[in-house]
Design an enzyme around this catalytic site. Sequence first.
Site, PDB file in Angstrom:
ATOM      1  N   SER B 125       0.836  -1.195   0.000  1.00  0.00           N
ATOM      2  CA  SER B 125       0.000   0.000   0.000  1.00  0.00           C
ATOM      3  C   SER B 125       0.883   1.263   0.000  1.00  0.00           C
ATOM      4  O   SER B 125       1.717   1.417  -0.889  1.00  0.00           O
ATOM      5  CB  SER B 125      -0.947  -0.076   1.207  1.00  0.00           C
ATOM      6  OG  SER B 125      -1.954   0.893   1.116  1.00  0.00           O
ATOM      7  N   ASP B 276      -8.362  -4.892  -6.092  1.00  0.00           N
ATOM      8  CA  ASP B 276      -8.091  -3.647  -5.360  1.00  0.00           C
ATOM      9  C   ASP B 276      -8.868  -2.500  -6.004  1.00  0.00           C
ATOM     10  O   ASP B 276      -8.766  -2.252  -7.194  1.00  0.00           O
ATOM     11  CB  ASP B 276      -6.582  -3.367  -5.388  1.00  0.00           C
ATOM     12  CG  ASP B 276      -6.142  -2.341  -4.355  1.00  0.00           C
ATOM     13  OD1 ASP B 276      -6.856  -1.338  -4.168  1.00  0.00           O
ATOM     14  OD2 ASP B 276      -5.079  -2.552  -3.757  1.00  0.00           O
ATOM     15  N   HIS B 305      -8.093  -4.523  -1.556  1.00  0.00           N
ATOM     16  CA  HIS B 305      -6.803  -3.919  -1.237  1.00  0.00           C
ATOM     17  C   HIS B 305      -6.099  -4.677  -0.118  1.00  0.00           C
ATOM     18  O   HIS B 305      -4.864  -4.731  -0.068  1.00  0.00           O
ATOM     19  CB  HIS B 305      -7.014  -2.459  -0.824  1.00  0.00           C
ATOM     20  CG  HIS B 305      -5.737  -1.762  -0.479  1.00  0.00           C
ATOM     21  ND1 HIS B 305      -4.735  -1.576  -1.407  1.00  0.00           N
ATOM     22  CD2 HIS B 305      -5.277  -1.228   0.682  1.00  0.00           C
ATOM     23  CE1 HIS B 305      -3.723  -0.941  -0.830  1.00  0.00           C
ATOM     24  NE2 HIS B 305      -4.018  -0.728   0.434  1.00  0.00           N
TER      25      HIS B 305
END
Lengths: 330, 330
Positions: B125, B276, B305
């Site tokens: 991320s 995602d 995600h």
Amino acid sequence: MPETFDLGRLVLESGASLPVRLGYATHGTLAQDGGNAVLVPSYYTGTSSSYLPWIGSGSVLDTDRLFVVAVDMLGNGVSTSPSNAPEEVAGPRFPVVTVRDQVRAQRRLLDALGVRRLRLVLGWSMGAMQAYEWAVTYADDVDALLPICGAARCSPHNHVFLEGVRAALTADPAFRGGRYEFPPVAGLEAFGRVYAGWAYSRDFFHLGTYRELGYPSVQAVLEGWAADHAALDANDLLAMIDTWQSGDVGRGRAGGYEEALRGVRARTIVMPSTTDAYFTAADSEAEAALVPSAELRPLWSELGHIAGRPGIRAAETATIARAVRDLLDG
Amino acid sequence: MPETFDLGRLVLESGASLPVRLGYATHGTLAQDGGNAVLVPSYYTGTSSSYLPWIGSGSVLDTDRLFVVAVDMLGNGVSTSPSNAPEEVAGPRFPVVTVRDQVRAQRRLLDALGVRRLRLVLGWSMGAMQAYEWAVTYADDVDALLPICGAARCSPHNHVFLEGVRAALTADPAFRGGRYEFPPVAGLEAFGRVYAGWAYSRDFFHLGTYRELGYPSVQAVLEGWAADHAALDANDLLAMIDTWQSGDVGRGRAGGYEEALRGVRARTIVMPSTTDAYFTAADSEAEAALVPSAELRPLWSELGHIAGRPGIRAAETATIARAVRDLLDG
């Protein structure tokens, strides 16, 4: 010009009773045999006028042949809604109106207009949810069904998305549990900004498609959505979310959701947008597989959920027009 | 136990000057030749401890072979952040810290630890955003790169998602432009509820995968996210969003984003999650096509995600472990 139909009190699924006034507009003339009626239920933040880009002589819904009834959903600020209801059910006292309640109210309107059966029910988004409910509740009276960017029930992910926008609005203490005297502007703007991320798609932003819709920048999209929602009534927005989350053609029916869809007799074209973030193509594919005569015909578009909105873009409109033709002539 | 490194004042990209203290933890022993160092920068609402599920003897990052440096991102509440900074830059006075600023601060930490080059930079991320920036800014010193569910820049759709959660939080007047005395709980909870819709995927909710993560219901997911975020510092959350939105390896560089990625010399595996919603597989595919030696290796997962979060699930961890092995042995 929208007209109004006063149907008196409607007992809702919840058991509550609501005095119901429906806004609606008709276009074209009902045939002697009553065989040319089309119903288009309104969508979230839309009205019966929102479908006008599709309605007219030679248009998607050709008023030379068809009798089109466009109806305002309860809660949309035109039909009975928190913002305009009698004191007893005004504002935060407005009861939950389910998609099925909407459809039952619409049936009463059609009765009053002398419409017994429908050549076609179509709708975009929440309009599609109502269209599905029509084809299940009144399976014998619906010849054809065209749900565009919608679903026969509110999926759990869709529910979560809606809880997000609800939370953004109600986090503003000016909302006062629905008893606001002045609009909770900060909450409404936050609602609009959160919604903007869901309404479109990755490619809509990546390719700069927002410019085609008149937004010069990404920032302008956010500000546009904030401003548009600041002008709306908070309780109406939340009442329509309640309706949206209630959507499920199977609720309370033997066999549930799957059997309900298997019972649809209408010729059906299920039309998701390939990039819809909440009424997903995956959900539509599953629903098209359950409805006996359904064809899955996606709108290939980077517009996200907005792909099916009336008048949005010529290519999408052409695909929808073709589906209407195929359903009416099929 | 995290240690702290005080690097004095750092002049940021914006020209502002920030007294910087970095939290970090090291695991394993730096080899004599310095050739076994791995850097893992923290992610949104994470800390240097968040990667512990991957770190240890025989683990994904094997401390028998590797010297692992896990570092806390500025703004995360451990390193210098609005919630712990000296008065002059505390709370809403905290300057924008870009991803590049983060990486420059981390370089100073590695200098102090005697690490000259990195065998591997990996992150999930926002950790992946920092990893990309490392491989561009210090292209000669990074042997391998593994960005997981991240990107080399914040896409416009990702930016819009973040503006939504920002708006949900700041709509709470208790936020007081960042000068709150007591936490803006309603805003923080709304932030969490909005975020929940983005963190996972349609299938995560459709298949009931939330149960595997300990949530008994969809409602529990929403309440969990609301409660988790109510406990966090609002200004820290917003400072990290500023960092996130700043992410762009091309900003201010001749040739921009594309040339910056073409200049990466590290062996690279780009690992998006197939579901995602904001660090999309489409963006990763485009980035993998630009980085000379990159392989696109998606995490096929319905976790959205969250698929790449350390310790989330054995199958995803196995895919990540294989990528680490391939990069280290390649």
